[in-house]
Design a protein around this motif. Structure first.
Motif, PDB file in Angstrom:
ATOM      1  N   VAL A 127      95.737  35.368  17.299  1.00 44.00           N
ATOM      2  CA  VAL A 127      94.698  35.143  18.315  1.00 44.00           C
ATOM      3  C   VAL A 127      93.846  36.398  18.485  1.00 44.00           C
ATOM      4  CG1 VAL A 127      94.308  34.754  20.785  1.00 44.00           C
ATOM      5  CG2 VAL A 127      95.929  33.318  19.538  1.00 44.00           C
ATOM      6  N   ALA A 128      94.481  37.558  18.543  1.00 45.45           N
ATOM      7  CA  ALA A 128      93.731  38.820  18.679  1.00 45.45           C
ATOM      8  C   ALA A 128      92.822  39.049  17.468  1.00 45.45           C
ATOM      9  CB  ALA A 128      94.704  39.985  18.854  1.00 45.45           C
ATOM     10  N   THR A 129      93.321  38.724  16.292  1.00 46.44           N
ATOM     11  CA  THR A 129      92.526  38.866  15.067  1.00 46.44           C
ATOM     12  C   THR A 129      91.311  37.945  15.109  1.00 46.44           C
ATOM     13  OG1 THR A 129      94.533  39.373  13.815  1.00 46.44           O
ATOM     14  CG2 THR A 129      92.592  38.745  12.545  1.00 46.44           C
ATOM     15  N   MET A 130      91.533  36.702  15.500  1.00 41.01           N
ATOM     16  CA  MET A 130      90.437  35.746  15.565  1.00 41.01           C
ATOM     17  C   MET A 130      89.385  36.169  16.598  1.00 41.01           C
ATOM     18  SD  MET A 130      92.636  32.248  15.005  1.00 41.01           S
ATOM     19  CE  MET A 130      91.268  31.123  15.137  1.00 41.01           C
ATOM     20  N   ARG A 131      89.821  36.768  17.685  1.00 42.00           N
ATOM     21  CA  ARG A 131      88.860  37.252  18.685  1.00 42.00           C
ATOM     22  C   ARG A 131      87.991  38.379  18.122  1.00 42.00           C
ATOM     23  NH1 ARG A 131      92.963  36.644  23.565  1.00 42.00           N
ATOM     24  NH2 ARG A 131      92.348  34.541  24.183  1.00 42.00           N
ATOM     25  N   LEU A 132      88.607  39.277  17.365  1.00 40.63           N
ATOM     26  CA  LEU A 132      87.820  40.346  16.738  1.00 40.63           C
ATOM     27  C   LEU A 132      86.803  39.771  15.753  1.00 40.63           C
ATOM     28  CD1 LEU A 132      90.465  43.130  15.949  1.00 40.63           C
ATOM     29  CD2 LEU A 132      88.549  43.271  17.543  1.00 40.63           C
ATOM     30  N   ILE A 133      87.247  38.836  14.947  1.00 42.04           N
ATOM     31  CA  ILE A 133      86.371  38.216  13.949  1.00 42.04           C
ATOM     32  C   ILE A 133      85.211  37.489  14.629  1.00 42.04           C
ATOM     33  CG2 ILE A 133      86.261  36.380  12.200  1.00 42.04           C
ATOM     34  CD1 ILE A 133      89.185  37.251  11.458  1.00 42.04           C
ATOM     35  N   GLN A 134      85.527  36.739  15.682  1.00 48.36           N
ATOM     36  CA  GLN A 134      84.476  36.031  16.406  1.00 48.36           C
ATOM     37  C   GLN A 134      83.527  37.004  17.091  1.00 48.36           C
ATOM     38  OE1 GLN A 134      86.837  33.433  18.855  1.00 48.36           O
ATOM     39  NE2 GLN A 134      86.971  31.871  17.259  1.00 48.36           N
TER      40      GLN A 134
END
Length: 108
Positions: A59-66
């Protein structure tokens, strides 16, 4: 700089961590997007045995990517199946165009 990922995250059928690795982990030869924090979180999640902690890393990774707007989807594939009432087909989880005979049953 606009990064190019190989696959969208949604509707791929692959586990989220595998899709993050394929699409956003720099260094696999297909990814032009580079963010050291994203790579570190993906690596951390890949080594995490606790599912809850691994999910939090994803989830943290996806937030950075977004937050980086690393990709801008321009289409999403929808596959529609239609067949006779006597033919039963169980679609596979991911959307690659693939039909396995083991997934098809023909009623008498």
């Amino acid at each position: 700089f606009i990064a190019i990922g190989s696959q969208p995250l949604a509707n791929s059928g692959l586990p989220p961590l595998e899709m993050l690795t394929i699409s956003y982990r720099f260094g696999n030869g297909l990814v032009l997007y580079k963010n050291d924090a994203v790579d570190a979180l993906i690596d951390k999640a890949m080594g995490e045995l606790d599912p809850a902690k691994r999910d939090a890393d994803v989830v943290a990774t996806m937030r950075l990517i977004q937050g980086d707007v690393a990709t801008i989807p321009i289409w999403d594939t929808v596959t529609v199946f239609a067949m006779k009432p006597t033919v039963h087909y169980r679609p596979i989880l991911h959307r690659m165009p693939h039909l396995a005979l083991r997934d098809v049953r023909i009623a008498p």
